[in-house]
Scaffold this active site. Sequence first.
Site, PDB file in Angstrom:
ATOM      1  N   GLU A 288      -9.992   3.935   6.037  1.00  0.00           N
ATOM      2  CA  GLU A 288      -9.190   4.351   7.196  1.00  0.00           C
ATOM      3  C   GLU A 288     -10.028   5.055   8.270  1.00  0.00           C
ATOM      4  O   GLU A 288      -9.911   4.764   9.450  1.00  0.00           O
ATOM      5  CB  GLU A 288      -8.010   5.214   6.751  1.00  0.00           C
ATOM      6  CG  GLU A 288      -6.975   4.462   5.902  1.00  0.00           C
ATOM      7  CD  GLU A 288      -6.431   3.196   6.559  1.00  0.00           C
ATOM      8  OE1 GLU A 288      -6.619   3.006   7.777  1.00  0.00           O
ATOM      9  OE2 GLU A 288      -5.829   2.370   5.838  1.00  0.00           O
TER      10      GLU A 288
ATOM     11  N   MET B 131       0.200  -2.973   8.577  1.00  0.00           N
ATOM     12  CA  MET B 131      -0.460  -3.109   7.279  1.00  0.00           C
ATOM     13  C   MET B 131      -1.359  -4.333   7.257  1.00  0.00           C
ATOM     14  O   MET B 131      -0.963  -5.423   7.649  1.00  0.00           O
ATOM     15  CB  MET B 131       0.621  -3.178   6.197  1.00  0.00           C
ATOM     16  CG  MET B 131       0.078  -3.272   4.794  1.00  0.00           C
ATOM     17  SD  MET B 131      -0.919  -1.807   4.375  1.00  0.00           S
ATOM     18  CE  MET B 131      -2.111  -2.554   3.281  1.00  0.00           C
ATOM     19  N   GLU B 132      -2.572  -4.109   6.753  1.00  0.00           N
ATOM     20  CA  GLU B 132      -3.657  -5.095   6.873  1.00  0.00           C
ATOM     21  C   GLU B 132      -3.694  -6.131   5.751  1.00  0.00           C
ATOM     22  O   GLU B 132      -4.774  -6.675   5.460  1.00  0.00           O
ATOM     23  CB  GLU B 132      -4.993  -4.333   6.890  1.00  0.00           C
ATOM     24  CG  GLU B 132      -5.407  -3.668   5.549  1.00  0.00           C
ATOM     25  CD  GLU B 132      -5.030  -2.209   5.428  1.00  0.00           C
ATOM     26  OE1 GLU B 132      -4.085  -1.775   6.117  1.00  0.00           O
ATOM     27  OE2 GLU B 132      -5.679  -1.489   4.634  1.00  0.00           O
ATOM     28  N   ASN B 133      -2.578  -6.459   5.118  1.00  0.00           N
ATOM     29  CA  ASN B 133      -2.578  -7.435   4.022  1.00  0.00           C
ATOM     30  C   ASN B 133      -3.450  -8.643   4.337  1.00  0.00           C
ATOM     31  O   ASN B 133      -3.419  -9.165   5.441  1.00  0.00           O
ATOM     32  CB  ASN B 133      -1.158  -7.925   3.765  1.00  0.00           C
ATOM     33  CG  ASN B 133      -0.146  -6.819   3.787  1.00  0.00           C
ATOM     34  OD1 ASN B 133      -0.253  -5.880   3.022  1.00  0.00           O
ATOM     35  ND2 ASN B 133       0.806  -6.886   4.702  1.00  0.00           N
TER      36      ASN B 133
ATOM     37  N   HIS C 177      -7.110  -2.469  14.822  1.00  0.00           N
ATOM     38  CA  HIS C 177      -7.263  -1.693  13.586  1.00  0.00           C
ATOM     39  C   HIS C 177      -7.021  -2.565  12.355  1.00  0.00           C
ATOM     40  O   HIS C 177      -7.864  -2.617  11.451  1.00  0.00           O
ATOM     41  CB  HIS C 177      -6.292  -0.507  13.614  1.00  0.00           C
ATOM     42  CG  HIS C 177      -6.357   0.366  12.404  1.00  0.00           C
ATOM     43  ND1 HIS C 177      -7.103   1.524  12.361  1.00  0.00           N
ATOM     44  CD2 HIS C 177      -5.789   0.254  11.191  1.00  0.00           C
ATOM     45  CE1 HIS C 177      -6.975   2.081  11.178  1.00  0.00           C
ATOM     46  NE2 HIS C 177      -6.180   1.315  10.438  1.00  0.00           N
ATOM     47  N   GLU C 178      -5.911  -3.251  12.319  1.00  0.00           N
ATOM     48  CA  GLU C 178      -5.593  -4.066  11.134  1.00  0.00           C
ATOM     49  C   GLU C 178      -6.579  -5.221  11.015  1.00  0.00           C
ATOM     50  O   GLU C 178      -7.000  -5.575   9.913  1.00  0.00           O
ATOM     51  CB  GLU C 178      -4.150  -4.580  11.181  1.00  0.00           C
ATOM     52  CG  GLU C 178      -3.079  -3.509  11.380  1.00  0.00           C
ATOM     53  CD  GLU C 178      -3.215  -2.292  10.490  1.00  0.00           C
ATOM     54  OE1 GLU C 178      -3.723  -2.422   9.360  1.00  0.00           O
ATOM     55  OE2 GLU C 178      -2.819  -1.187  10.928  1.00  0.00           O
TER      56      GLU C 178
ATOM     57  N   HIS D 153      -9.790  -4.070   9.485  1.00  0.00           N
ATOM     58  CA  HIS D 153      -9.685  -3.830   8.040  1.00  0.00           C
ATOM     59  C   HIS D 153     -10.122  -5.043   7.225  1.00  0.00           C
ATOM     60  O   HIS D 153     -10.456  -4.907   6.054  1.00  0.00           O
ATOM     61  CB  HIS D 153      -8.236  -3.518   7.653  1.00  0.00           C
ATOM     62  CG  HIS D 153      -7.889  -2.052   7.650  1.00  0.00           C
ATOM     63  ND1 HIS D 153      -8.694  -1.098   7.086  1.00  0.00           N
ATOM     64  CD2 HIS D 153      -6.785  -1.385   8.109  1.00  0.00           C
ATOM     65  CE1 HIS D 153      -8.102   0.102   7.213  1.00  0.00           C
ATOM     66  NE2 HIS D 153      -6.953  -0.048   7.832  1.00  0.00           N
TER      67      HIS D 153
ATOM     68  N   GLU E  33       0.846  -1.188   0.000  1.00  0.00           N
ATOM     69  CA  GLU E  33       0.000   0.000   0.000  1.00  0.00           C
ATOM     70  C   GLU E  33       0.889   1.248   0.000  1.00  0.00           C
ATOM     71  O   GLU E  33       1.872   1.272   0.729  1.00  0.00           O
ATOM     72  CB  GLU E  33      -0.901   0.045   1.229  1.00  0.00           C
ATOM     73  CG  GLU E  33      -1.943   1.155   1.110  1.00  0.00           C
ATOM     74  CD  GLU E  33      -2.921   1.191   2.296  1.00  0.00           C
ATOM     75  OE1 GLU E  33      -2.770   0.407   3.242  1.00  0.00           O
ATOM     76  OE2 GLU E  33      -3.820   2.037   2.257  1.00  0.00           O
TER      77      GLU E  33
ATOM     78  N   GLY F 238       2.762   2.215  10.850  1.00  0.00           N
ATOM     79  CA  GLY F 238       2.435   1.427  12.043  1.00  0.00           C
ATOM     80  C   GLY F 238       2.252  -0.050  11.749  1.00  0.00           C
ATOM     81  O   GLY F 238       2.854  -0.906  12.388  1.00  0.00           O
TER      82      GLY F 238
HETATM   83  N1  TRP Z   1      -3.233   0.752   5.678  1.00  0.00           N
HETATM   84  C1  TRP Z   1      -2.299   0.915   6.762  1.00  0.00           C
HETATM   85  C2  TRP Z   1      -3.151   1.160   8.002  1.00  0.00           C
HETATM   86  O1  TRP Z   1      -3.628   2.210   8.238  1.00  0.00           O
HETATM   87  C3  TRP Z   1      -1.382   2.074   6.583  1.00  0.00           C
HETATM   88  C4  TRP Z   1      -0.069   1.775   5.968  1.00  0.00           C
HETATM   89  C5  TRP Z   1       0.809   0.872   6.378  1.00  0.00           C
HETATM   90  C6  TRP Z   1       0.547   2.452   4.897  1.00  0.00           C
HETATM   91  N2  TRP Z   1       1.944   0.971   5.616  1.00  0.00           N
HETATM   92  C7  TRP Z   1       1.800   1.911   4.728  1.00  0.00           C
HETATM   93  C8  TRP Z   1       0.171   3.470   4.072  1.00  0.00           C
HETATM   94  C9  TRP Z   1       2.679   2.362   3.742  1.00  0.00           C
HETATM   95  C10 TRP Z   1       1.031   3.910   3.097  1.00  0.00           C
HETATM   96  C11 TRP Z   1       2.284   3.366   2.924  1.00  0.00           C
HETATM   97  O2  TRP Z   1      -3.466   0.288   8.718  1.00  0.00           O
HETATM   98 ZN    ZN Z   2      -5.740   1.506   8.497  1.00  0.00          ZN
END
Ligand code: TRP
Ligand code: ZN
Length: 890
Positions: free
Chosen positions: A332, A275-277, A309-310, A313, A133, A273
């Site tokens: 978000e 990432m919600e992969n 949070h993740e 998502h 992302e 912080g």
């Molecule tokens: N989607 C992620 C969150 O808010 C945010 C995020 C994680 C992100 N890594 C990133 C956004 C790198 C931009 C680039 O939970």
């Molecule tokens: Zn998020």
Amino acid sequence: MTAKLDSSTPAAAPKAIHLSEYEPPAWRIELADLAFDLDLENTEVSSRLHLTAASGKDGETLRLDGEGLELLSIAVDGEVLPTARYRQDDNALTISGLPARCVLETKVRIHPDKNTQLEGLYASRGLLITQCEAEGFRRITYFLDRPDVMAKWRITLRADAERFPVLLANGNPLKSGSLEGGRHYAVWENPHPTPAYLFAIVAGQLATVDKEVVTGEGRKVRLAIWAAPSDIPRCDYALGALERALRWDEERFGRYYDLDVYNLVAAQDFTMGAMENKGLNVFNARYVLADADTATDADYLAIEAVIGHEYFHNWSGNRVTLRDWFQLSLKEGFTVFRDQEFTSDLHSRAVKRIEDVRMLRARQFAEDAGALAHPVRPSSYREINNFYTATVYEKGSEVVRMLHTLLGEATFRRGCDRYFADNDGKAATVEDFIEALSSESKRGLEQFARWYAQAGTPEVSVEDKWDAEKGEYELTISQRIPPTPGQPEKLPVTIPLRIALYGEDGRPIDGALDGDAARLDTGGEAPGQHLYELSSAGHRLRIEGLSSRPLPAFNQGFGAPIKLRYGYTPAELGRLARIEQDSFNRWEALQRLATGILLHQFDDAEAARGALVDAVGDLLDDDTADTAFVAECLELPGFDTLADMADIIDVDALLTDREQLLNELAASHRARLEHRYHTLAATAAGGLTGQAMAARSLRNACLQWISRIDEQGSLAQKQFRSAENMTDRLGALRCLVRYNAPAKAEALEAFRTRYADNDLVTDKWLTLVASRPHDQVVEDVSLLLDSVWWKPTNPNRVRSILGAFARANPTAFHRIDGAGYQLLAEQLPGLDTINSQVAARLLGSFESWRRLAGKRRDLAGEALSSLRGRLTSRECTDLLDRLVTDEQPG
Ligand code: TRP
Ligand code: ZN
């Protein structure tokens, strides 16, 4: 190395793209079948994309995104593609004359160990990790890297079995086994249609803690936290938090998990912080690892919140994803709202609200009033990475919270159910969300939707009139939204405003004001509290038959993210701090009192100081009041919040006046502070219970106040020596450092050596040093930048030194000779070539520079000018341009 760093890239701001120009994709990808031959230096990515032309016609052209890729081979339906049929440039691969359905095969080579941007596939301490992302997938292979292209995925990973024993990817594990030459493989399958930004793989030497749970729908799920083997003892809390998140989303939102595994990896080098992969979250290690010796109570709560949070998502973002990046707040803002509610339900709702509003005011209000102001849904952008902002996240959450307030919990929940049902497996827009809520609540939300389109914090002013003869009380309420870049004029927005009137007996009056603003009954109002829907620039409300002039209270629970102006006297605020039934507003009354004093808003300054001293005294005496709440009340408005309230920022006046007021309060209440500090000792020793955390929070707040006037810092020193957890140890160290106690150097040294091999704890002392409110810290930070602790490729380290300096140390950053601005500016070009997202965030520290008083404005402006032509990334060039340009397109 990549197109991004190519020296031929002009240093001018990149071209803007517009929401109004959205076009659906010309091609769909039904299945993305990828195989990785993983290696730190050279990784080869073989891709088989099962493509369909949206038009259904043969001969369409296909343009795939790709950056910094070395193309090794290309074939269509098994036939090598002649060079005349395709074209490669810096950021795309364009292929002509394709059949309407075909399989495109490409093979590319990439270099994870050279990837310091931490976007795409990168190496971190021997691990291979991805971050896609927003537009990082194009650095891995050629693809339609846009969120409205959702594919099913099959991912094969092959690597040396010793160096990469663990091979993780999105979805469910399908099979694995060994290969020749000491290699092995694993195949993963993600059956849910998923866009490329949610792609993830992780490979390397990882250990795990896990647990099997059964969802409310009866699915067995293996929850697993993965980390470096030496970090495994610090993963238990994260695993528990993940399970709590899963249960909460079932109960509160009726959302169930949808894969057989949920993998979560802790990464030491990570830009944001977490990432919600899909099925494979990647986390900044600071939001995973915790034990009593290394993590503060605040760390524990932040870990739980980010894990929540993740996790949330998975529905708000993954199952229902975004049509385009303009819709970012759709996932978000909504997901921040969901994680805030998660924390509120599990802990103290009042304390959580106070902390969130404090953050909103310090960060988002400043953003909304500065050069980088933008709507929750921007209408254009040049670099999407620059829109992961407090406005998109925190104001976005406030907007969702207002919808919740207007509709009430039950209707809001039905609206959410409908949104998820109608948009499952699809790429949605803000309109889809509004539409679902609107149809379930059977009310129009067109005007409300302006919150998404207009930047700026609305100001709501209230005037009142009391007619003693008639017993009539009248409020006149007006709203105004200040101009922001590209938006000189605004339309009124729908504002839910809670109001209560207090009578002489200190109780809320039952009867309601009435007038030309609709009064709503959502079932969520407290006794004596009334909810109004403001919709036009001005409203009038009236109530009759009162025996005395009431004391009004507004915007309980901070139901709307506005600046509410009403001319309270100090005595009224003191009274409100005692009688208001809404705890947020009791806290708010003290904040207003302090702010009013510091910004010279009261006619009788002495009376105001007296009222504040008395109110704080009462609070400290009241041992029936919630301990954590009292601690929040002791934290008076910080520099950022005060600066936001002032038209012109007079740094010296704000800082000195604030210090003086706090010192005065501390001196007035020394005995009370010491009393609370000592009597709470036993409760504070109680581990991770809410009660013990609350006690530690109040004790450490008391210690800070005491340390202001205790020159020897003996109490802090004693706490530092005897501390049995990180909350108390760091709390004490903070006091010693901040107030320059004699034991400062010795304590810092002891802390430093004790945690020399723990990077996350090392970040903590570096933050203390870099945020110490003293002019001299400019030099201290320069020394750190020359020391072994400076690791510019590690985002946490950069933030702990330069982030803390620029964002949490107004004294040093705004030093009157401009040395603070210069120090930051000198670091930015270098950092930009390493990690442009991290650099851009630091550059954003200048967002309020135009409102600085006097010389500082010139000096900050000069520092920014000195950067012209020296920043190369899209992130930094876009941001610098917005910072120095007066007007820009909305
Ligand atoms: N989607 C992620 C969150 O808010 C945010 C995020 C994680 C992100 N890594 C990133 C956004 C790198 C931009 C680039 O939970
Ligand atoms: Zn998020």
